[in-house]
Design a protein around this motif. Structure first.
Motif, short mmCIF file in Angstrom:
data_model
loop_
_atom_site.label_atom_id
_atom_site.label_comp_id
_atom_site.label_asym_id
_atom_site.label_seq_id
_atom_site.Cartn_x
_atom_site.Cartn_y
_atom_site.Cartn_z
N GLU A 142 1.12 -14.47 16.93
CA GLU A 142 1.43 -15.14 18.12
C GLU A 142 1.51 -14.47 19.43
N ALA A 143 2.10 -13.43 19.40
CA ALA A 143 2.40 -12.56 20.70
C ALA A 143 1.01 -12.15 20.94
N GLY A 144 0.05 -12.06 19.97
CA GLY A 144 -1.22 -11.34 20.35
C GLY A 144 -1.39 -9.79 20.06
N ILE A 145 -0.84 -9.29 19.13
CA ILE A 145 -0.70 -7.95 18.61
C ILE A 145 -1.86 -7.52 17.80
N LEU A 146 -2.23 -8.79 17.38
CA LEU A 146 -3.38 -8.41 16.21
C LEU A 146 -4.75 -8.46 17.06
N ASP A 147 -4.65 -8.94 18.34
CA ASP A 147 -5.80 -8.67 19.11
C ASP A 147 -6.07 -7.29 19.67
N VAL A 148 -4.93 -6.52 19.54
CA VAL A 148 -5.09 -5.04 19.74
C VAL A 148 -5.14 -4.01 18.72
N LEU A 149 -4.14 -4.29 17.64
CA LEU A 149 -4.16 -3.51 16.49
C LEU A 149 -4.53 -4.37 15.19
N PRO A 150 -5.13 -3.71 14.22
CA PRO A 150 -5.57 -4.39 13.06
C PRO A 150 -4.34 -4.72 12.10
N ALA A 151 -4.50 -5.63 11.29
CA ALA A 151 -3.09 -6.00 10.24
C ALA A 151 -2.77 -4.72 9.62
N THR A 152 -3.67 -3.84 9.41
CA THR A 152 -3.30 -2.82 8.57
C THR A 152 -2.49 -1.86 9.33
N HIS A 153 -2.13 -2.04 10.58
CA HIS A 153 -1.44 -1.12 11.53
C HIS A 153 -0.04 -1.75 11.96
N ILE A 154 0.25 -3.07 11.14
CA ILE A 154 1.40 -3.63 11.25
C ILE A 154 2.35 -3.30 10.03
N ARG A 155 3.46 -2.57 10.30
CA ARG A 155 4.29 -2.43 9.44
C ARG A 155 5.71 -3.10 9.45
N ILE A 156 6.19 -3.90 8.62
CA ILE A 156 7.55 -4.48 8.75
C ILE A 156 8.43 -4.22 7.53
N ALA A 157 9.52 -3.52 8.18
CA ALA A 157 10.57 -3.02 7.10
C ALA A 157 11.69 -3.89 7.10
N ALA A 158 12.25 -3.92 5.90
CA ALA A 158 13.46 -4.71 5.98
C ALA A 158 14.62 -4.28 6.73
N HIS A 159 14.75 -2.71 6.82
CA HIS A 159 15.63 -2.16 7.74
C HIS A 159 14.82 -0.91 8.03
N LYS A 160 15.39 -0.13 9.34
CA LYS A 160 14.64 0.86 9.94
C LYS A 160 15.74 2.12 10.06
N GLY A 161 15.78 2.68 8.56
CA GLY A 161 16.73 3.94 8.75
C GLY A 161 15.62 4.97 8.72
N VAL A 162 16.25 6.24 8.57
CA VAL A 162 15.32 7.60 8.30
C VAL A 162 14.49 7.37 7.23
N GLU A 163 14.75 6.93 5.86
CA GLU A 163 13.98 6.75 4.70
C GLU A 163 12.87 5.81 4.95
N ASP A 164 13.35 4.85 5.70
CA ASP A 164 12.22 3.96 5.99
C ASP A 164 11.18 4.35 7.08
N PHE A 165 11.65 5.16 7.95
CA PHE A 165 10.80 5.69 8.92
C PHE A 165 9.70 6.89 8.32
N ARG A 166 10.35 7.55 7.19
CA ARG A 166 9.56 8.50 6.51
C ARG A 166 8.43 7.74 5.53
N ALA A 167 9.10 6.64 5.18
CA ALA A 167 8.02 5.78 4.25
C ALA A 167 6.87 5.45 4.96
N ALA A 168 7.18 4.99 6.40
CA ALA A 168 6.03 4.42 7.47
C ALA A 168 5.21 5.79 7.40
N ILE A 169 5.64 6.89 7.63
CA ILE A 169 4.84 7.96 8.04
C ILE A 169 3.88 8.43 6.59
N ASP A 170 4.41 8.50 5.56
CA ASP A 170 3.70 8.67 4.30
C ASP A 170 2.74 7.50 4.38
#
Length: 238
Positions: A142-170
């Protein structure tokens, strides 16, 4: 700033969209209701921030839906400690205030244009957190993000710690974190996990940060910007 940029992760709440006023305003009204019920603001704030909200974040995640439960429980705990009888009207008033924070926040002026400009220069993904991924994805859409980025480039984590960030990188097949950048408004959830993972970060400064986000930096190798658009100005020059 110098160096190669292979990938940029961008936070959503209070970086691209203005979430904080709803949360701050709801908490302020909660403490006013509790003051009218005979509890001091200092007592209510300490209990809510230090005891109740951490429990609710663990149970419901960082989305707004936890606040209905957190606000009601703050009253319930206060009245039990004071020996007050249960007042269902006050309990429901507190819970109703918690429900007011739900819904898609407005984007900061120029934020979507800045995101588009960034994505045209560097590979970019939205990296956000919520205990309710479906709700968060609806807000992102609804914010219009998908008009800019594809859904494949949306990552929603339950938490955002260092291991979650490493998982996003991977997840994006990135092998060199030192060429990755994280842009966000939270020292705790955005900047520090990136620094601890060996990546770079830009802290988007806010005038009234959430107390939870205010922690010591994990290192000195990060930059600050007064807005997301200003952070993008820095990154597109790399």
């Amino acid at each position: 700033m110098s160096g190669r940029v292979d990938f940029v992760f961008v936070d959503f709440d209070d970086t691209i969209v203005d979430t904080s006023p709803r949360f701050t305003g709801a908490r302020r009204r909660l403490f006013e209701v509790l003051a009218q019920a005979g509890f001091t603001a200092e007592e209510a704030e300490r209990l809510h921030h230090d005891e109740i909200d951490p429990i609710m974040r663990a149970q419901y995640g960082f989305g707004p839906h936890r606040l209905e439960h957190a606000f009601r429980e703050t009253y319930e705990r206060l009245r039990q400690r004071a020996g007050h009888a249960m007042d269902h009207g006050i309990a429901e008033s507190c819970a109703a205030l918690g429900r007011t924070v739900a819904g898609t926040p407005p984007a900061f002026e120029g934020a979507l244009d800045a995101l588009r400009r960034l994505a045209n220069v560097h590979p970019t993904a939205l990296y956000t957190q919520s205990g309710d991924a479906d709700y968060q994805m609806a807000c992102v859409r609804e914010a219009g993000i998908l008009d800019v980025l594809p859904a494949t480039h949306i990552r929603i984590a339950a938490h955002k710690g260092v291991e979650d960030f490493r998982a996003a990188i991977d997840a994006f097949g990135i092998s060199e974190p030192e060429r990755v950048w994280m842009v966000g408004n939270s020292m705790r959830c955005d900047v520090n996990p990136a620094l601890e993972a060996g990546a770079n970060a830009i802290l988007v400064e806010t005038a009234d940060p959430w107390h939870y986000d205010v922690v010591a930096p994990a290192g000195s190798h990060y930059h600050t910007a007064p807005s997301f658009a200003a952070a993008v100005d820095m990154l597109v020059k790399l």
